[in-house]
Write an enzyme that holds these catalytic residues in place. Structure first.
Site, mmCIF file in Angstrom:
data_model
loop_
_atom_site.group_PDB
_atom_site.id
_atom_site.type_symbol
_atom_site.label_atom_id
_atom_site.label_comp_id
_atom_site.label_asym_id
_atom_site.label_seq_id
_atom_site.Cartn_x
_atom_site.Cartn_y
_atom_site.Cartn_z
ATOM 1 N N THR A 108 0.726 -1.167 0.125
ATOM 2 C CA THR A 108 -0.004 -0.031 -0.182
ATOM 3 C C THR A 108 0.839 1.265 -0.082
ATOM 4 O OG1 THR A 108 -1.625 -1.130 1.050
ATOM 5 C CG2 THR A 108 -2.032 1.354 1.129
ATOM 6 N N TYR A 155 4.705 -12.646 4.466
ATOM 7 C CA TYR A 155 3.520 -11.815 3.616
ATOM 8 C C TYR A 155 3.133 -12.604 2.581
ATOM 9 C CZ TYR A 155 1.336 -7.880 1.583
ATOM 10 O OH TYR A 155 0.428 -7.029 0.874
ATOM 11 N N LYS A 215 0.854 -12.949 7.279
ATOM 12 C CA LYS A 215 -0.119 -11.906 7.157
ATOM 13 C C LYS A 215 -0.492 -12.560 5.786
ATOM 14 C CE LYS A 215 -1.369 -7.696 4.437
ATOM 15 N NZ LYS A 215 -0.855 -6.463 3.551
ATOM 16 N N VAL A 225 -3.800 -6.692 8.902
ATOM 17 C CA VAL A 225 -2.902 -5.452 8.362
ATOM 18 C C VAL A 225 -4.108 -5.100 7.190
ATOM 19 C CG1 VAL A 225 -0.937 -4.885 6.791
ATOM 20 C CG2 VAL A 225 -0.705 -6.525 8.597
#
Length: 295
Positions: free
Chosen positions: A48, A136, A164, A207
């Site tokens: 992001t 991730y 995540k 997240v």
């Protein structure tokens, strides 16, 4: 290792000026805005945050400013993403020097790894540092997934503390939890529409990119769930959902940046070639934000 990633952790956007340089005063403003609205951590230079857009010098400056402005109020998770193992380790060294609390490491991009290669990748990175590491999995972006079996094996490494999951596959998230439930390991949801569901399964938080735009609403999902207010948590999840669904209107993270601009936080545009939302898309987003009580 006792570090437990938990709560709502926004992968914070990187504010940019018109010339594409980082707008550090607005970054400070955003850090305080998010903390004051109840988030439980901050995660700069993730997907992001357009991590791919910055050299190591700018990367360091972003981390330093977020760490300085957070001032110990919440943990700071540094994104350390690169196509090579040595590239990630170089970024982690910067994270160590800055003093972040943990690092998030994405699977490599472009190349297609086997699960054995992924294990070796993360194990080598973990051996290079004492920082807590969050694996991730963003398969929709990288086309590479970390299988539940590989995550369970990696969870045995002391400083690999969490994963995540941004696959959007609740079965995958549930398997991460099922296979690591007896270990000192956490699972974080990475799909904003599934935070409540993940908490019900045993995730420790999320997240959540939409927490940039709706920090209090997103934090309510977690806070109310943890306080036993299941209905309130689910209600907050349903309020948040239209914003996440609206993100399909533009190339990520254009909707997140436009949402902040409409709220009065001048974060600028995404770096080219990501295009600004069209006027009709901005209008649709404004309607969503109005109905959420954000503008």
């Amino acid at each position: 290792m006792n570090f437990i990633p938990k709560g709502i952790i926004p992968p914070i956007i990187t504010p940019l000026k018109d010339d594409g340089e980082v707008n550090f005063p607005v970054l400070r403003q955003l850090v305080n805005h998010l903390i004051e609205n109840g988030v439980h951590g901050l995660f700069p230079v993730g997907t992001t945050g357009e991590f791919y857009a910055f050299n190591n010098e700018t990367y360091r400056k972003i981390l330093e400013m977020v760490k300085e402005e957070a001032a110990g109020r919440v943990p700071v998770y540094g994104g350390a993403n690169h196509i090579t193992t040595r590239g990630v380790i170089e970024l982690i060294k910067i994270c160590e020097e800055v003093g972040v609390d943990a690092v998030s490491v994405l699977t490599p991009m472009f190349i297609s790894q086997t699960q054995e290669e992924l294990y070796d990748y993360f194990a080598t990175i973990a051996a290079s540092t004492t920082l807590p590491i969050v694996l991730y999995n963003n398969c929709p972006k990288t086309n590479i997934t970390i299988s539940p079996a590989t995550v369970a094996k990696l969870a045995d490494i002391d400083n690999i503390v969490a994963v995540k999951d941004s696959t959007g596959d609740m079965t995958n998230t549930a398997e991460y939890i099922r296979l690591t439930i007896e270990k000192n390991f956490s699972v974080l949801m990475g799909r904003d529409t599934l935070i409540y569901a993940a908490l019900c399964y045993g995730a420790t938080g999320a997240v959540a990119s939409c927490a940039n735009v709706a920090p209090r609403i997103t934090a309510d999902i977690y806070d109310k769930y943890m306080s036993g207010d299941m209905k309130g948590a689910l209600d907050a999840q349903f309020v948040l959902a239209p914003l996440r669904i609206a993100c399909s209107m533009g190339t990520f993270p254009a909707v997140i940046k436009e949402g902040l601009v409409q709220e009065g936080i001048p974060v600028g545009k995404c770096l080219e070639p990501i295009a600004e939302l069209k006027p009709e898309e901005k209008e649709k987003l404004h309607k969503v934000l109005t109905e959420m009580g954000l503008v």
